[in-house]
Structure formats: C-alpha cells, structure tokens
Design an enzyme around this catalytic site. Structure first.
Site, PDB file in Angstrom:
ATOM      1  N   PHE A 106      37.981  19.260  36.535  1.00  0.00           N
ATOM      2  CA  PHE A 106      37.501  19.930  35.323  1.00  0.00           C
ATOM      3  C   PHE A 106      38.687  20.392  34.489  1.00  0.00           C
ATOM      4  CE2 PHE A 106      36.075  23.532  32.757  1.00  0.00           C
ATOM      5  CZ  PHE A 106      34.972  22.975  32.131  1.00  0.00           C
ATOM      6  N   ASP A 162      46.979  21.480  35.849  1.00  0.00           N
ATOM      7  CA  ASP A 162      46.057  22.437  35.247  1.00  0.00           C
ATOM      8  C   ASP A 162      45.917  23.626  36.195  1.00  0.00           C
ATOM      9  OD1 ASP A 162      43.824  23.886  34.428  1.00  0.00           O
ATOM     10  OD2 ASP A 162      42.719  22.117  33.758  1.00  0.00           O
ATOM     11  N   LYS A 185      42.489  31.493  32.037  1.00  0.00           N
ATOM     12  CA  LYS A 185      41.636  32.484  32.701  1.00  0.00           C
ATOM     13  C   LYS A 185      42.278  33.833  33.045  1.00  0.00           C
ATOM     14  CE  LYS A 185      37.928  29.527  34.276  1.00  0.00           C
ATOM     15  NZ  LYS A 185      38.187  28.115  34.039  1.00  0.00           N
TER      16      LYS A 185
HETATM   17  C1  LIG Z   1      37.983  27.063  33.127  1.00  0.00           C
HETATM   18  C2  LIG Z   1      38.861  25.891  33.222  1.00  0.00           C
HETATM   19  C3  LIG Z   1      39.216  25.152  32.086  1.00  0.00           C
HETATM   20  C4  LIG Z   1      38.645  25.443  30.718  1.00  0.00           C
HETATM   21  O1  LIG Z   1      38.940  26.720  30.248  1.00  0.00           O
HETATM   22  P1  LIG Z   1      38.104  27.318  29.023  1.00  0.00           P
HETATM   23  O2  LIG Z   1      38.797  28.615  28.718  1.00  0.00           O
HETATM   24  O3  LIG Z   1      36.689  27.495  29.477  1.00  0.00           O
HETATM   25  O4  LIG Z   1      38.212  26.353  27.908  1.00  0.00           O
HETATM   26  C5  LIG Z   1      40.085  24.092  32.248  1.00  0.00           C
HETATM   27  N1  LIG Z   1      40.589  23.772  33.456  1.00  0.00           N
HETATM   28  C6  LIG Z   1      40.278  24.473  34.560  1.00  0.00           C
HETATM   29  C7  LIG Z   1      40.882  24.078  35.870  1.00  0.00           C
HETATM   30  C8  LIG Z   1      39.396  25.540  34.491  1.00  0.00           C
HETATM   31  O5  LIG Z   1      39.059  26.206  35.595  1.00  0.00           O
END
Ligand SMILES: *Cc1c(COP(=O)(O)O)cnc(C)c1O
Length: 402
Positions: A136, A221, A250
C-alpha cells in the site's frame, strides 16, 4: 455536546460514502484514552492509524502548535520558514549521511514526490517500476498505481505507468523482475495495510543488493513504520540498510498532517528548480508539531519504551490460549493479532463495545498500533479483556451465519 447518533446521521447526509457508515464519533482525547461524543471512554490501541505517537493532548505538542499558530501559521514556499529548516535538519541527521528533504502534507503526496524524484534521477532507458503484491502506497494516482491491492487499484486505472508486482518478501521473484530498465523498486519494511506483515529476515538487504546490481532506485515507504513505531527512528535501521529514498507521514506530525520525502546520496540533489512543489508543504505549524514529536520521543526515551512495550504486548498475546486467536506478528508497537477465522470485523466491534479501539486491518487480522506512550498497565487491561472480546466476537459471528 452533539450525540453520536445525531452525528452519524449528519455524517451520512453530508459526507461521501467512501468510508462506509462509521459508528463512533470521537470528541476528546487524553493520553491513550479517547472519549466519544456521548462521553464513553475507550483505550486507544490504534492511534488514528499509527499517527498519534505521543497520545492525545501531549503538552509538548499542544504548546508547539499553539505557539507556532500564534506566531506564524503559514508562509507558502515563496518564503523560507525556520521550522521547516529545523525539521529537515533533524530528519537528515536521523537518516545520516548526505540527504535532503521535500515536505508534503500526507503519505500519498510523499510517495508522489518520490515517484517524480526517481524518474528525474533515472537514465533515459529506464521505464518501469516494481512494487509488492498487497503493498500500500496511497490513494492518489501515482501512489495508487504502485499499490498492490487489486481491489482498490484496478477500478481507477489505467495509470499510464508500467508497474510490475512481485510477491512481498520474495527476493528471487524480485531479482527476476528488476533489470537495467527498471526505474525503481517501491516497498515497505513491513506491509502495514496488508496486516502488519513482516518480510523474511534480510529482505531489505536483498532489495538493496538487487537495486545496486541493476541501478534501480530503492524507495522505502516508511509512512507507517517510521518515527519510532518499530522502536527505531526508521524500521530500516534495524537491518542497517540504506535505501535511496525514504517516505514518511503518519507518526511524523503526531496528529498534524505532514509528509516527507527524503532523498539520500545522489537522490538528495535530483530535483531541479521547478520540478515539484506544494502550497502547504513545510507548513510551520505542522513542522513545529513534528519537531515536538521528535524532541519528545528523544527526551522521554520512547524508542526504547516502544521496544519494551511491544515485546510485553507480544508475550502476553502469545501466552493467551483461545480458539479464535492463532497468534501475533509485527515489531515494536506495530502488531497484528491473527485469527483462526475471518472474524476481524466482529472482534473490532466487540472490542469497541468493551472500551477498546482496535482495527480490523484484514478479515483475519486485528491491527494494534497504540500511542508510543502506552503503559504496561494499559496493555494489561486490554489483555485481560481480550478473551471476553474474542468470545463475544465468536458468538456474534455464529449468530450471523447459523
Ligand atoms: C497510510 C500509508 C500511506 C498513505 O498515506 P496517506 O496519508 O493516507 O496518504 C502510504 N504508504 C503507507 C505504507 C501507509 O501506511
């Protein structure tokens, strides 16, 4: 105060139905506790999806945000602001070596920046990306194209990008997919939205080696894993690996919206003037909040605390014996309880009924990502309630499908 049932109706009438029908309306938070608008108390074991690292209403965060919003709330990137410079310096020192930062406002925007950065840095013959199945990376078009969850990606394509997905954690598959025409490999250190799934040991070092051998960029990420969640500033520091690009969001702002894309080595200087931008990126209030988060994690020893609390949580879950519980996985204060049946939604609901906020991240997995300030006593209260919650979830599931 407005009642929760009132707010549920008004929410449904005024907001788009993309989040489904939400049940709990939160109105107040203190430490690891939150209260709904009817005054019911919950132990917050999800922290707004691994965001509220210092819990709710932490004095350091409140003070930083109040002071900065009273001093100067916004500058745009037509001007320099000191908080943004300070925060970039701090992040650079935490990743170590030569690095530079671009600030965004969310995770998906941090990944969009990373996507443009690696394209800018790539030689002309490179034209495709490799990412992990079930991974994700966000909901905006570039990040979504790299997201390995078919159900959320496929309805919105095509994306005009060649993205090839390989099974997560499988270095042989990755080696087979990456050659000298690959722009970059995007991956997570553990897959958060897939259910806090760790890769086999040595995975990140293997990704590094494959990227080195082919010249593809390694984008890690760390949007969910970064800023203390795993007991390290960044999850990759446990493995002593250096990616080329790291994205954050986050936990960084402790609840204020901020994202960051960090370019390491030659990726620090890959953008040219005019290549990217954001009106709100580097906003002084968001940066002041992030500085308060970093200061507090350091001053209160919260990285070590996260490791100790995470181990305690894992031990106590492992010691439970319940037919619906198969175990737990994850690292630090980033765990999933795994279930023997796909009853996660029932577990989430029955936990809330008993005053615990957890997240049904997958049909058979419950994500636990509490504020990093959680205490052993609070963990104990949850563990004590867990067998009853699991019993109730089983009973609710049985009632649903007799
Ligand atoms: C939450 C998340 C995103 C997206 O972040 P948003 O602030 O919701 O756009 C991207 N990559 C990872 C691994 C995430 O946990």
């Amino acid at each position: 105060m407005t009642t929760s049932s009132d707010l549920r109706e008004r929410f449904t009438d005024a907001l788009m139905p993309n989040y489904g029908r939400l049940q709990i309306a939160l109105g107040l938070g203190r430490g690891c506790e939150v209260y709904d608008t009817d005054g019911r108390q919950y132990l917050d074991l999800i922290a707004g999806i691994a965001v509220s690292a210092l819990g709710h209403g932490h004095p350091a965060l409140v003070k930083a945000v109040a002071h900065q919003s009273a001093t100067l709330a916004h500058t745009s990137n037509l001007f320099i602001n000191e908080r943004e410079v300070e925060l970039a310096e701090r992040l650079v020192s935490l990743v170590g070596g030569h690095a530079k930062v671009f600030f965004a406002n969310s995770g998906t925007e941090a990944n969009e920046a990373a996507l443009k950065l690696v394209k800018r840095a790539a030689s002309p013959g490179r034209h495709y990306f490799v990412a992990a199945a079930h991974g994700f990376h966000g909901r905006s078009s570039g990040a979504l194209a790299l997201t390995g969850k078919d159900a959320i990606r496929e309805p919105f394509g095509p994306y005009g990008m060649d993205v090839r997905f390989v099974p997560y954690g499988d270095l042989e598959a990755l080696r087979g997919a990456v050659d000298e025409h690959c722009v970059a490999v995007f991956t997570e250190p553990l897959q958060g939205e897939a259910g806090v799934v760790p890769p086999p040991e040595g995975y990140l070092s293997g990704v590094r080696e494959i990227c080195d051998a082919t010249g593809a960029a390694f984008v890690l990420d760390e949007i969910q894993s970064g800023i203390g969640r795993t007991g390290h500033w960044f999850a990759h520091q446990a493995e002593d690996v250096r990616p080329d690009v790291v994205t954050l969001a986050k936990g960084l702002g402790g609840g204020l919206p901020i994202g960051a894309c960090i370019g390491l080595g030659r990726f620090a200087d890959a953008f040219h003037k005019g290549d990217h931008g954001s009106t709100f990126g580097g906003n002084p209030v968001a940066c002041a909040a992030a500085l308060a988060v970093l200061d507090t994690l350091e001053q209160e020893g919260l990285l070590a605390h996260t490791t100790v609390m995470g181990d305690l949580l894992a031990e106590q879950i492992d010691a439970l014996d319940h037919p619906l519980l198969s175990g737990q996985r994850g690292v630090g204060l980033w765990r999933a309880l795994t279930l023997t049946e796909p009853h996660a939604a029932h577990v989430q609901e029955q936990a809330a009924v008993r005053g615990f906020l957890v997240n049904a991240v997958a049909p058979d997995a419950i994500r636990i990502a509490p504020p990093l300030v959680i205490t052993p006593e609070q963990i104990g209260v949850f563990i004590e309630a867990l067998p009853t919650i699991l019993d109730a979830a089983e009973a609710a599931a049985t009632k649903e499908t007799p």
